[in-house]
Design an enzyme around this catalytic site. Sequence first.
Site, mmCIF file in Angstrom:
data_model
loop_
_atom_site.group_PDB
_atom_site.id
_atom_site.type_symbol
_atom_site.label_atom_id
_atom_site.label_comp_id
_atom_site.label_asym_id
_atom_site.label_seq_id
_atom_site.Cartn_x
_atom_site.Cartn_y
_atom_site.Cartn_z
ATOM 1 N N GLU A 115 0.841 -1.208 0.000
ATOM 2 C CA GLU A 115 0.000 0.000 0.000
ATOM 3 C C GLU A 115 0.872 1.253 0.000
ATOM 4 O O GLU A 115 0.598 2.227 -0.713
ATOM 5 C CB GLU A 115 -0.908 0.012 1.239
ATOM 6 C CG GLU A 115 -1.909 -1.141 1.304
ATOM 7 C CD GLU A 115 -1.352 -2.376 2.016
ATOM 8 O OE1 GLU A 115 -0.125 -2.606 1.981
ATOM 9 O OE2 GLU A 115 -2.162 -3.113 2.609
ATOM 10 N N CYS A 139 -2.452 -3.954 6.890
ATOM 11 C CA CYS A 139 -2.041 -4.278 8.255
ATOM 12 C C CYS A 139 -2.325 -3.109 9.181
ATOM 13 O O CYS A 139 -2.424 -1.959 8.757
ATOM 14 C CB CYS A 139 -0.562 -4.660 8.300
ATOM 15 S SG CYS A 139 0.536 -3.234 8.155
ATOM 16 N N ALA A 162 10.551 -43.265 -12.222
ATOM 17 C CA ALA A 162 11.897 -43.669 -12.603
ATOM 18 C C ALA A 162 11.823 -45.049 -13.225
ATOM 19 O O ALA A 162 10.850 -45.787 -13.022
ATOM 20 C CB ALA A 162 12.806 -43.709 -11.374
ATOM 21 N N SER A 175 16.191 -41.647 -13.644
ATOM 22 C CA SER A 175 14.988 -40.815 -13.621
ATOM 23 C C SER A 175 15.199 -39.453 -14.254
ATOM 24 O O SER A 175 14.278 -38.670 -14.363
ATOM 25 C CB SER A 175 14.524 -40.599 -12.176
ATOM 26 O OG SER A 175 15.492 -39.865 -11.472
ATOM 27 N N ARG A 235 11.608 -22.531 -8.068
ATOM 28 C CA ARG A 235 12.533 -22.534 -6.928
ATOM 29 C C ARG A 235 12.889 -21.122 -6.490
ATOM 30 O O ARG A 235 12.988 -20.826 -5.304
ATOM 31 C CB ARG A 235 13.821 -23.270 -7.300
ATOM 32 C CG ARG A 235 13.685 -24.769 -7.338
ATOM 33 C CD ARG A 235 15.007 -25.391 -7.762
ATOM 34 N NE ARG A 235 14.923 -26.845 -7.805
ATOM 35 C CZ ARG A 235 15.825 -27.610 -8.401
ATOM 36 N NH1 ARG A 235 16.882 -27.068 -9.014
ATOM 37 N NH2 ARG A 235 15.690 -28.923 -8.379
ATOM 38 N N ARG A 286 18.460 -21.880 -11.417
ATOM 39 C CA ARG A 286 19.396 -21.450 -12.460
ATOM 40 C C ARG A 286 18.633 -20.964 -13.689
ATOM 41 O O ARG A 286 17.540 -21.452 -13.983
ATOM 42 C CB ARG A 286 20.311 -22.617 -12.844
ATOM 43 C CG ARG A 286 21.153 -23.120 -11.671
ATOM 44 C CD ARG A 286 22.117 -24.236 -12.059
ATOM 45 N NE ARG A 286 21.485 -25.469 -12.479
ATOM 46 C CZ ARG A 286 21.006 -26.410 -11.663
ATOM 47 N NH1 ARG A 286 21.078 -26.247 -10.341
ATOM 48 N NH2 ARG A 286 20.462 -27.506 -12.148
ATOM 49 N N GLU A 297 11.001 -31.344 -2.631
ATOM 50 C CA GLU A 297 11.394 -32.039 -3.871
ATOM 51 C C GLU A 297 11.974 -33.409 -3.559
ATOM 52 O O GLU A 297 12.826 -33.912 -4.287
ATOM 53 C CB GLU A 297 12.418 -31.202 -4.659
ATOM 54 C CG GLU A 297 11.920 -29.885 -5.179
ATOM 55 C CD GLU A 297 12.777 -29.350 -6.336
ATOM 56 O OE1 GLU A 297 13.214 -30.141 -7.197
ATOM 57 O OE2 GLU A 297 13.020 -28.130 -6.356
#
Lengths: 361, 361
Positions: B65, B91, B188, B194, B210, B233, B293
Amino acid sequence: MSVELNHLGASRSEELRLFFHADELAWAVAGTTSPNPAVGCLLLDDTGRIIGQGATQPAGGAHAEVMALADAQTHGEDVRGSRAVVTLEPCNHTGRTGPCSHALAEAGVARVDYLFADPNPQAQGGADYLRAHGVEVNGPALSPTHKEDEPPTQWVPIFAVETWLTSAVHLRPHVTLKLASTIDGFIAATDGTSQWITGEAARRYVHEDRARRDAIVVGTGTVDADNPRLTARDESGQPMPQQPLRVVMGRRSIPDDAAIHHPPGQALHLREHDPRVVLQEMHSRGMVDVLVEGGPHITKAFLDAGVVDRIELYQAPSLLRAGQPSMIAPVNLSTSMSDIRELNPRQMRVLGRDTLWTLSR
Amino acid sequence: MSVELNHLGASRSEELRLFFHADELAWAVAGTTSPNPAVGCLLLDDTGRIIGQGATQPAGGAHAEVMALADAQTHGEDVRGSRAVVTLEPCNHTGRTGPCSHALAEAGVARVDYLFADPNPQAQGGADYLRAHGVEVNGPALSPTHKEDEPPTQWVPIFAVETWLTSAVHLRPHVTLKLASTIDGFIAATDGTSQWITGEAARRYVHEDRARRDAIVVGTGTVDADNPRLTARDESGQPMPQQPLRVVMGRRSIPDDAAIHHPPGQALHLREHDPRVVLQEMHSRGMVDVLVEGGPHITKAFLDAGVVDRIELYQAPSLLRAGQPSMIAPVNLSTSMSDIRELNPRQMRVLGRDTLWTLSR
C-alpha cells in the site's frame, strides 16, 4: 498418428482458421460416417465470405464437398470461381457416390485447399485430377509423421479425419485407449472399488465420446467385474441416438443377462484375446474408430500389440495413497530411461474438477 | 488451502480483474518478502484509471500500500479520494514499518477493496481502523475454506499471498509438494534412472519456481542418489539472483563435497525425519513458503504428517510400462473408494510437451 504443419505460408494463421472451421463441421458428424471419413468442407467466394458448408453424410450419402456445393446452390450462391477448403484431399473414386474431384471441377470451383492427403489407393488422385482440369490446388497442409526421434514441439489439435487416416494406412480401426486414474496413479482402491474416481462432467464427456465411436471394446473381465452397459447416454440417462457397437473380447463366457446385452443386438462377443484379430474382425465390419475401455490386462494387450494410436487419460484431482497400482497390467521388464516411449500431447481439456489429456503416437 | 468466492456483487468480473492485476504485482515479488506476505496494491482515481501500483518490499521495507501511494505521488497523482485494491487486508501493526491502514487513511484514500482477511492476530484490524476513519471498506472478496465435503466446482487461480496466509494460520511454512511422473505413473525406470522425464520447458519452470520459494527440502536419500544442486538457475545455467535455502532432512550424514554445499552457506542439514519438526525449525527462521522435492519416502512423510498444502504434478507425455511404481512410498493400507482424498484443482499449465497440474487442499 502425429501430425506436422507444413506448406503453410505467410497466411498460415488465416489458413489454419479455415481448416479448423471445416474440421468443426467434420466433428459434428464424427461417429456417423464409417467406413467413410468424417470430413468438413467450406466454400468461399473471392472476398473470403463463406458461401457453402458441408460434412460427410452416412455411408452411401454425399461427401462433404458435394454437401457444400449443394448448400451454396440452395442459398442461391454462385460457386463458379469459388475456393474450397476441405479437411481431406477430394476423392477421385466412384463408389456409392461419384468422385468429389469431378464434382468440384464441374461446378467451376477455382481453388481447392486440402488439409490431409488421401492415403487410400482406390480414392487418391483427386488433387492430380483437379490440377489437370485447371483448378489451383494447395495441399496437403498437414502430413502425418511417425518420426519418433523428432517429436513435434507444438500441440497440434486433433482433427476429426485422423481416425480414418490411420485406419486407411494400417488397414485396421484406429484405436483410442481410455485410461483414468487419481493423480497418484491408482485406478481403483485395494478392495477393487473404482466407481466415481472422476466427477460428473468427466462422466458426461465419456458418453459424448462413446457416441462418436464405431465401437467400444472391453474384456470379459470387465463384464464380470463391473457389468457395464457401455451405451452412450445423455444427462438424463437416456440412450443417445447414435450408439457404438459394444465388443467384448476374451474366451470366457459372459452371462446372457449381462447389462451389455440390453438393449439386445448392439453387443458382440469375440472369443479372442489377440487385439490384432479383434481389430481385423472389426475392420471387416467397416469399423474405423474404436475406443478401448478395458481394464489393465486389455490395456496391456493393446499396447503390447503396438496398436494404440491415441490415449485419453482422465485424471481426478484426488489422492488414494494405496490401491490397484497400475493403469496397465505390470510387465516384467527391466527398464532404463532410454526405454521411455514418448507420445505427442494433443489436447488438454478441463472437465469440471477433472482433466482429460489426449495424446497420440 | 482452498478458496471460495464471496462478497463479489454485480461488478464481480471487473472487481476480479483488478484483484488479478494486483496479484500480478504480488507474484513479481514472490520469494523476496518472507517473513512478510507477497502483496500487490493498485490505486485508482474516480474514473477507474490506475494512478499507482506497488508490491511488498523485502522484510524491513515498505508494504504494497505504501509503495502504491509513493508510486502515485512520484508521478504527481492526487491520491485523495482514490480507491485502493489490495490482495490482503491492510495491516494495522507497527513493526519495522508503520501500519498501512494509517498510511491509507492519512493519504485520504476514500475506498479500500481487499481480497483476503489478515488472519494474523498482531496485524489484523486494518479494515476496522479504516472504517472508523471514514474509509469505505469492501472485503474480504475471498475466504479460505477447508470444507472437505464441499469441494469448490470452479478452478480458483492461485494468489501469491496464499502461502503466507497458510503459514499465518498454521504457524508453519506453507508446503508445496513437487511430483513428476510419466502418464502411466512412474517416476523412474527399474534401474533407478529418472533424469529427463520431463522436457526443457518444464525444467526451466522448476528453476523459476525454486527462485520464488524460501526453501527447498529434500531427504538425505536424494542427496545420496542424485547429488542435486537444488539451485535456481537460468537458461544458461547461471544461478538466479534469488536463491532458496536448500534444506536436507534425515539422520544420515551427507558428504562435505555434496553439490548442495556449493556455493557454500545456502544449505542446511537438519538431522531430523519428522516433517513437523523440520517445518518448525524453518518457521523459526522466518520461512513462509517451502517446496518439497524429495523422493517417495519424503513425499510419504509429509503426506502422513498432514502438512501438504499444495501439490505440483509435472507429467511427461510418455509411457514407461515398468519402473519405480509410485510417486509416494507405498502404504500398507486397505482402501476403499470412500478413502479417496479430494484436492482442489487450481491451475493447469502447458510446459512444452509436458503439463503441470497444481492442486491445493
